[in-house]
Structure formats: C-alpha cells, structure tokens
Design a protein around this motif. Structure first.
Motif, PDB file in Angstrom:
ATOM      1  N   TYR A 123      -2.905  -0.671  -3.158  1.00 37.03           N
ATOM      2  CA  TYR A 123      -1.769  -0.993  -4.008  1.00 37.03           C
ATOM      3  C   TYR A 123      -0.456  -0.434  -3.480  1.00 37.03           C
ATOM      4  O   TYR A 123       0.539  -0.396  -4.201  1.00 37.03           O
ATOM      5  CB  TYR A 123      -2.033  -0.533  -5.443  1.00 37.03           C
ATOM      6  N   LEU A 180      -9.588   7.328  -4.282  1.00 42.04           N
ATOM      7  CA  LEU A 180      -8.133   7.393  -4.468  1.00 42.04           C
ATOM      8  C   LEU A 180      -7.403   6.796  -3.271  1.00 42.04           C
ATOM      9  O   LEU A 180      -6.430   6.063  -3.427  1.00 42.04           O
ATOM     10  CB  LEU A 180      -7.695   8.851  -4.658  1.00 42.04           C
ATOM     11  N   GLU A 208      -1.731  -8.658  -5.016  1.00 40.93           N
ATOM     12  CA  GLU A 208      -1.003  -9.756  -5.663  1.00 40.93           C
ATOM     13  C   GLU A 208      -0.061 -10.428  -4.694  1.00 40.93           C
ATOM     14  O   GLU A 208      -0.003 -11.640  -4.574  1.00 40.93           O
ATOM     15  CB  GLU A 208      -0.203  -9.217  -6.849  1.00 40.93           C
ATOM     16  N   THR A 245       0.860   2.379  -3.003  1.00 35.77           N
ATOM     17  CA  THR A 245       1.564   3.297  -3.894  1.00 35.77           C
ATOM     18  C   THR A 245       2.449   4.270  -3.123  1.00 35.77           C
ATOM     19  O   THR A 245       3.264   4.951  -3.710  1.00 35.77           O
ATOM     20  CB  THR A 245       0.574   4.126  -4.723  1.00 35.77           C
ATOM     21  N   ARG A 263      -9.661  -5.613  -6.509  1.00 32.52           N
ATOM     22  CA  ARG A 263      -9.918  -4.967  -7.787  1.00 32.52           C
ATOM     23  C   ARG A 263     -11.351  -4.438  -7.863  1.00 32.52           C
ATOM     24  O   ARG A 263     -11.628  -3.430  -8.467  1.00 32.52           O
ATOM     25  CB  ARG A 263      -9.688  -5.946  -8.936  1.00 32.52           C
ATOM     26  N   ILE A 296      -7.418   3.099  -3.376  1.00 28.83           N
ATOM     27  CA  ILE A 296      -6.457   2.581  -4.357  1.00 28.83           C
ATOM     28  C   ILE A 296      -5.045   2.700  -3.808  1.00 28.83           C
ATOM     29  O   ILE A 296      -4.256   1.768  -3.864  1.00 28.83           O
ATOM     30  CB  ILE A 296      -6.593   3.346  -5.686  1.00 28.83           C
ATOM     31  N   ARG A 297      -4.733   3.884  -3.240  1.00 28.46           N
ATOM     32  CA  ARG A 297      -3.386   4.086  -2.701  1.00 28.46           C
ATOM     33  C   ARG A 297      -3.092   3.065  -1.617  1.00 28.46           C
ATOM     34  O   ARG A 297      -1.995   2.523  -1.526  1.00 28.46           O
ATOM     35  CB  ARG A 297      -3.262   5.493  -2.108  1.00 28.46           C
ATOM     36  N   GLU A 348     -17.243   3.467  -6.916  1.00 25.94           N
ATOM     37  CA  GLU A 348     -17.700   4.338  -7.990  1.00 25.94           C
ATOM     38  C   GLU A 348     -19.185   4.142  -8.282  1.00 25.94           C
ATOM     39  O   GLU A 348     -19.920   5.103  -8.473  1.00 25.94           O
ATOM     40  CB  GLU A 348     -16.877   4.059  -9.246  1.00 25.94           C
ATOM     41  N   GLU A 349     -19.614   2.869  -8.310  1.00 29.97           N
ATOM     42  CA  GLU A 349     -21.044   2.593  -8.514  1.00 29.97           C
ATOM     43  C   GLU A 349     -21.866   3.282  -7.421  1.00 29.97           C
ATOM     44  O   GLU A 349     -22.884   3.900  -7.688  1.00 29.97           O
ATOM     45  CB  GLU A 349     -21.313   1.085  -8.462  1.00 29.97           C
ATOM     46  N   SER A 401      -7.348 -11.127  -4.169  1.00 30.73           N
ATOM     47  CA  SER A 401      -6.842 -10.236  -5.201  1.00 30.73           C
ATOM     48  C   SER A 401      -7.983  -9.626  -6.006  1.00 30.73           C
ATOM     49  O   SER A 401      -7.973  -8.446  -6.343  1.00 30.73           O
ATOM     50  CB  SER A 401      -5.846 -11.002  -6.064  1.00 30.73           C
ATOM     51  N   TYR A 402      -9.033 -10.399  -6.279  1.00 25.87           N
ATOM     52  CA  TYR A 402     -10.145  -9.880  -7.059  1.00 25.87           C
ATOM     53  C   TYR A 402     -10.985  -8.906  -6.229  1.00 25.87           C
ATOM     54  O   TYR A 402     -11.483  -7.904  -6.742  1.00 25.87           O
ATOM     55  CB  TYR A 402     -11.006 -11.028  -7.592  1.00 25.87           C
TER      56      TYR A 402
END
Lengths: 277, 575
Positions: free
Chosen positions: A25, A18, A136, A27, A160, A21-22, A167-168, A156-157
């Motif tokens: 991006y 998390l 982006e 957030t 992602r 991701i935060r 997770e893997e 950018s990829y």
C-alpha cells in the motif's frame, strides 16, 4: 538448552506481514507514489526494456545505477530489498561455482554477469514501480491500458488476500510449533530439524487452503451481489474508474528525466564502450 | 408501517445441489414494507437460505432445485438477476470481514455504485457512509478497522445501492456487545427514518425484544409463524423449543407469576413493583444461599503469575502500540477466571503471554513455576493450552481424532489411543472422530478444540471467546462442559463478552481496560458496581439488571436466585 526469549520486531512473522502491507500500500510514500499510475507503468516499461538493446557493459552498469537511485527515491522497504540482494548475491555465487565446476573460465562468468546485471536492472525497476503503486492504482492503470477487468480486479484482490494468507500461515505454523514436538536429536547441522519444518510447511497448506476456501465463498457471493460481473459487461464502471486518472507535471517531469537518463546511459556507453571479448 | 408487501414468497421450496432433502419446504411468507423482522430458528432451520432467496443468490448463484416464486419489490426473482436485485435487497453476511474486497472504506462503499456505472456514485457513497455513521473512517484501510467498524462498512457498502430491504445475518455473533448495540441502533435508525425494511437473523431474544417489530420463526425449512414481537415473545415455550430461550426478564416474570411481556429490565421492574403494590408478590430473604466461595481458602498454589508485564505491537507506521501496560495478576489453583473488557482491551494478548506463546517486552510471566522467557514455547505448551477464538484455526489434520492425538503422540505419552478415546467420549464427539473438524457445526467445533486442549493435559487452560457465534443451546452445552472440567484442570481462564457465561460459570472476574486490570472481583460484585461496568462498557445479564432496579441484595445472578427473593401470594389471600 538454555534460552532467553525476547519479543522481536524484525525478522518475525508479524514483521513480514507489516512489511507486506507497507510495500503493497506504499505507506512509506516516495517519488512515484504521487504519480499517475499509467505514467509509473510507462516509466517501468522504459526502464525494464532499456538494458536489453545493448551488450555494452558500460550502458548496463549506468542503467543499474539509475535503477538503484530509483529504488532509493521510491523508499523500498527492507524486506523486499533484502530479498533482492540475497537473490542477486546467491545468483553470483552460483554463477561463479557453476563456471568453475564445469571447466569454464572467467569469460563465462562475465557473459553470465551481463545477463544478471540486466535482470538486476529489471528487478530494481520492478521494485521501485510496484512498491509505489498501491493495488487500486495498479488495477486502474491496467484497466486504462485495456487489460480485461478480471485481471485488474485479480491484482487488487490478490493484494488484499496477501496479509490474510500470511496470517493463516502463521497461525497454522504456530499450531504445529506448539503441538508437535520437533525432533530431539538435531542431526548434523540440524538437518532433522530442517526436514521437520520443511515437512510441516508443506502440510500447512492443507488447513490454510481449506480455511481460505471457506471464507472466499462469501467473497464471491458478495462480489456478485455488488455488480462485479455486471461491470465486466457494462463499460460505464470502467469509465468512472479511469475517469479520475490525470497526468500531471510531476509525471511528465519524471518521464522526461528518465528518458534523458536512459539516453545518457547509452551516450556514456558509446563514449567508453566496454564489451566482453 | 405501510401495508404493501416488499417480499412475498409463495410455495417456495429449494434443495441445494447434491443434498438429500429440501432446505426450504413450501414457504409462504409476506414481509411488509417498513417492517423490522427478526428471523429466528435453530441451526439448520433454513434461515440463511431463506434470506438468500430475497436477493436472488438462490436460485441464480446456488442453482439447486427451486420451486415456487419469490417477489421482491414487485419483481419476480426468478426472472431477475443477483446484480439487478441488489438495488432492492442488500445482504450483510455473518462473516462480514470476507465481504470487504477493497482496501479503503470509501472504495469499499463505492464499489457497488461504480460497478453499476451510476453517475451519482460519489453522492451515494457519501450518503451511505453517513447513514452507517462511518463518514469519519472513509480513508481508513479496511484491515485497520475494529469488528464493529468493519460491520458498519459492510452495511454502508450495501446501502450505497439504496436497497429497500437490508438483510443482516447474525450481527451479534462476531461482535462484542457494545458494537452489536451500535449496529442495531444504526439499523433501527435506517428503519425509522429512512423507511428501510430490515431483516435480521438473530438468536438473542434481548435484541429481538428491543429492536424488532415482528418475529418469523423458522423450523425445518418452513415458517412456523410470523407474529408481532410482543405476541411472539409471549410464546416463550415455543421459542425455547426452537433454541431461542426467552429473555431472562420474561422468564423471571413468568417464574414470579407476574403477567406481561417486558421488553427491558426497566419494564420488568415496573411490572414487579405493580404486582408488589397489588399484594400479589412479597419480598422475602433469599431462601437459598447464593453461590459463594464457601471454602475458607486454603493457601492455593499459583498456577500462573504476571508481574509488571508490558507488551505491545508495531503498527504499519512503525510505532509501538501498547496493549498491556504494567499488569500484575496471579491465577490460583481452583480459579475459574473470566477475562472481560471491550475489544482491544488486551485479553487475547494477555492470554498468549500467560501461555508463553509470546514473551512480554518487560516484566515477567511465571507459568507453573517457570519463567516463560527461559523455556521454549513447545515445552510451555505442556503446562498451558491456549484455544483460539476461531476453532477452525486449530484444525491442522484431516480428522478430529488426528488433531486430538497430535500433541500426546509426538510427546510419546503412553497409551495415546485410550487417552484420546476417553477425551472424545467426554466431549461427546466419538461419533464424529473421523470427520474433518471444519465440517462440524459451531458447537461441535468448540468441543473439538476443547478436546485438543484436554489432550495437552495442561495446568492452565485458556479459552478465547468459547461461546462466540454459538446458538444458545450449543452455548449452554459449552458452559456445562467447562463446569465439568474443573476437576482435571488446575485453573481455567476464559476471555469473553458473554455475561451469561460470566454469571453462570466464573468464580472470579478480571476486568481489563486499556491494558490494566480495572477490577479483580466476583461476578456478583462486578454486576453491582456501576462505575466499573460503565468504564469497561459491560452490560450485566438482564436478571442482574432487574435485581439492581429492584434494589435486591445479594444481587441475583440467575432467575432462580431472583425468584428466591420473593414469595408469591396466592390470589384471594390478603397480603
């Protein structure tokens, strides 16, 4: 051994995912998140380069404070900030140890401290800038600054892929945790357990990479079908991407204030110079 | 339907680089503009490769030995390129999640038009979002989407290039039934209202019957025939030979000796009623007792129990998203439990809690007499085995044998080799024991994970979607194997969307909805309960739907049970 397991919300794998991701991006928002990415990259360049033109410790210290303030304004999350602090502290401990062990005295520590502080400014500026740029925006800024499209896309990829890889990794480690018994004799300071997990972490790469490689095949085909290679030859795609970038009053204000602060740091250095002798 | 061809293959053959045999052999094929084609055929029949010749991935991306010619919308694919063909053919992959490369839905959909530098990219993006019915999701991040939403995003992203043909590779495989229906409804709308030619690769005869207008049967790299759907479904025997069993209603009517190829249970019911009124068919009490739990239940041991369990996860925003809410459940020895409910109902979370991989935020889980909070996960793994939804996630080693023996060997179980041999033999994988699990077919991968679970010798075996993305043959194989296991495992729990699995295997169904147990009953009672079915978005097997339409009691769960309700009256004998 008695245990009482609870569901943890921090310092768990789920939390790391998390936080990534935060962070990736933006957030949490923050001052720089609303800015034009080119301005953020410019700001970053200014802050990252500023400490390297002086040996004046006062200037470096002031810059450090400015960079730290920027980190607060950018709302950097606990994970990356924690890693930064741990890194900095370990670096200091290592410096002190190395200096004393190899017969140096405090001057050596001070000399290395200067470099560490400069690197600290650089790292703090990186945190503030890249936490605020979602992939982006960063890739658009790179495109605008005439980086090759493949580099811009890779950025950018890459972002992602990150949560997917985490997770893997978590799944594979969980598989090992459940299916392979850890050593029963823990050894001094639990060294056997540490070695066990280190070995497992290395072994985990085999399944992770095979699983990821399999899924990337689809990605590459889909990219091809949707004109990714075409865009690297044809300039119109780039024009559309960077066409939406606009420098606004906020960008100019932040850049002006930063320039003023950097100048202020140098002025303070000139006023109260502190050099290592 | 207009008559001009949109895809035309002539003498097409293709061999992958390094392969020993041709994957496509002398394919001659015409797909008319405005058709809705279902491509069917067993695993390895060349369906996916064929579809990849339409958008030029074969031969431009996969540069094998290519012979013959493919024309798409008048263009020779050999002369064209993947990029140029993408404005004629859109391709949605079976593993569509990997097809998404941008962070937000709008970016993802705009990716194609922007790359091609199209001035009207914004309009195209908006139009594609609306056609796929996901305009309200435009600003979501792709990793926030459910499976169905992600699939529609992948569809929208190819629609943004306004293709004439859309190829969708097995939409049902990775989606729950409700999401699969949604995807098919959207495809059907594109086909009807926008004249898009749709090609789907599909194993499920029920979807073919409902949506497709023609069926292309592939076998061994070549088309066997390409027929209108009604004619194709009438060739039930041939389809079954190629791993596509007829829809249950078609099979049921054939069994009852009623003529006709119904496309839905309602149509089948109408045909049966006509036959009854003509006197060709008569109702009788079911001759064979339907399967029930006959043993007058000796007090069975509880293998696992959840008491007042609540659990949830943190979201990106930091708030707690409840998944399981004050749930009570007791699993008894001898139970074959099917855990059903829509995506996000909490099935996986509940199974991970029962296996002790995670502990609940409140309440207790007792596994085989042990409170999961008081024992380490690797110790609990000796009592419960949880098999993940994606089999490749359980392959940690370089061969199936090593994976199976990992658990028993590290625990010093005596005579591991004999144990592993026995288990591999039981799941019929002895011949593949030294292969890497990832290189096996879908059905073999499932059986390999089953072997891993068996080697753990658990009291409780939990399987997450064991039949997802399997063709029908491999699926029946897995169901049969689960049935055989009942002797060695005290209790088996299967989370599934597959109502055939529920009907054929389970003795008990637990319906989850919003983190609660909505119903805890037998499959027969569940399929007869319209309220629960509607609330949990469950669709019973066709034969049960037909039974409901005809008012049969007890409700049939298999074609044989349905047939037992009727007596066929020989022709010429007055009723």
């Amino acid at each position: 051994m008695s245990v009482a397991r609870v569901q943890r919300d921090v310092l768990s794998v789920e939390w790391v995912k998390l936080e990534l991701i935060r962070t990736a991006y933006a957030t949490r928002g923050g001052l720089f998140a609303g800015m034009d990415p080119r301005a953020v990259v410019g700001w970053y360049a200014a802050m990252a380069l500023a400490p390297w033109f002086t040996h004046n410790l006062t200037t470096v210290a002031c810059l450090f404070v400015v960079a730290a303030a920027a980190v607060v304004l950018a709302r950097v999350g606990p994970l990356v900030l924690g890693l930064f602090v741990i890194g900095l502290v370990l670096e200091l401990v290592y410096l002190a140890l190395a200096a004393t062990l190899f017969g140096g005295d405090l001057t050596a520590v001070v000399a290395l401290l200067e470099v560490t502080a400069k690197l600290g400014v650089l790292s703090l500026a990186s945190l503030a800038a890249f936490v605020s740029l979602d992939p982006e925006k960063l890739s658009d800024a790179l495109l605008a600054l005439r980086f090759p499209p493949a580099v811009a896309f890779a950025v950018s990829y890459g972002y992602r892929m990150m949560p997917i890889l985490v997770e893997e990794f978590a799944t594979v480690m969980e598989g090992y945790r459940l299916r392979q018994l850890p050593p029963q004799q823990r050894g001094l300071l639990g060294w056997r357990v540490v070695v066990h997990w280190a070995v497992v972490a290395v072994k985990a790469f085999y399944p992770i990479f095979l699983n990821t490689a399999k899924s990337v095949r689809t990605t590459v085909e889909a990219l091809e079908a949707r004109g990714f290679t075409f865009a690297t030859i044809d300039p119109r795609g780039r024009a559309i991407r960077i066409g939406s970038l606009r420098l606004g009053p906020l960008d100019l204000a932040v850049l002006a204030v930063t320039a003023a602060l950097v100048a202020g740091c140098y002025a303070a250095g000139a006023q109260w110079p502190l050099h290592r002798s | 339907m207009r008559d001009d061809p949109v895809v035309e293959a002539v003498d097409l053959s293709f061999r992958y680089p390094g392969a020993d045999a041709d994957t496509l052999r002398d394919v001659d094929l015409t797909i008319r503009r405005g058709d809705f084609v279902a491509v069917v055929g067993g695993n390895g029949s060349g369906k996916t490769t064929l579809c990849k010749t339409f958008n030029g991935l074969v031969p431009h991306y996969w540069s094998g030995e290519f012979a013959g010619a493919v024309h798409v919308a008048g263009t020779d694919t050999w002369e064209s390129s993947v990029a140029r063909l993408s404005s004629s053919v859109g391709y949605v992959y079976q593993d569509f999640q990997n097809q998404l490369v941008r962070p937000t839905v709008r970016d993802e959909v705009a990716f194609g038009p922007v790359n091609f530098g199209l001035a009207d990219h914004a309009e195209r993006t908006q139009e594609a979002l609306e056609k796929a019915g996901i305009a309200h999701l435009a600003d979501r991040f792709v990793w926030q989407l459910s499976g169905g939403q992600a699939h529609l995003t992948a569809l929208a992203s190819v629609l943004a290039l306004r293709p004439e043909v859309v190829v969708v590779d097995e939409p049902v495989a990775e989606l729950d039934p409700a999401a699969a229906v949604e995807v098919y409804e959207r495809l059907s709308e594109l086909h009807r209202e926008h004249g898009v030619t749709v090609v789907t690769i599909e194993h499920h005869a029920e979807f073919i019957a409902r949506y497709a207008s023609s069926v292309l049967l592939m076998s061994d790299g070549a088309p066997v025939w390409h027929l209108p759907t009604a004619e194709a479904l009438a060739r039930a025997g041939e389809l079954a030979e190629h791993g596509i069993p007829a829809p249950q209603v078609v099979e049921a009517l054939a069994r009852l000796g009623v003529e006709g190829v119904p496309r839905s249970p309602a149509e089948a019911a109408a045909l049966v009623r006509t036959a009854e009124s003509r006197g060709a068919l008569r109702r009788s009490g079911p001759r064979t007792e339907p399967r029930t739990r006959t043993t007058p239940a000796p007090p069975a041991r509880a293998v696992a129990a959840a008491r007042g369990v609540s659990h949830g996860y943190r979201s990106v925003g930091g708030d707690l998203q409840p998944v399981i809410d004050d749930l009570h459940l007791e699993l008894l020895e001898g139970d074959r439990v099917a855990l059903v409910g829509g995506n996000g109902a909490g099935k996986t979370t509940l199974m991970r809690l029962l296996a002790g991989i995670q502990v609940p935020r409140s309440g207790t889980v007792v596994l085989d007499g042990v409170d999961t909070r008081t024992e380490r996960p690797h110790r609990l793994a000796e009592r419960a085995a949880y098999l993940t939804q994606r089999p490749e996630r359980m392959f940690l080693k370089a061969s199936v044998r090593e994976d199976v023996e990992l658990f028993p060997r590290s625990r010093g179980v005596p005579d591991v080799d004999a144990l592993v041999d026995r288990i591999l033999d039981r799941v019929r994988l002895t011949a593949f024991a030294d292969r890497d699990g990832r290189t096996l077919s879908g059905g073999q991968q499932r059986r390999a994970t089953l072997a891993i679970g068996l080697a753990m010798r658990p009291a409780l075996l939990l399987l997450d979607e064991p039949t997802a993305s399997l063709d029908v043959g491999s699926r029946d194989d897995v169901i049969a194997m689960l049935a055989e296991l009942s002797g060695s495992i005290a209790c088996t729990v299967v989370a599934t969307h597959d109502m055939h699995l529920v009907a054929e295997w389970a003795t008990r169904v637990v319906v989850l909805d919003g983190g609660h147990v909505l119903a805890d009953t037998t499959p027969r009672a569940l399929f007869a309960d319209p309220d629960v079915l509607a609330r949990a978005h469950l669709v019973p097997p066709q034969v049960a739907q037909l039974g409901t339409e005809l008012g049969l009691d007890p409700l049939p769960l298999t074609v044989a049970e349905l047939a037992a309700h009727f007596t066929t009256v020989p022709l010429g004998v007055p009723a």
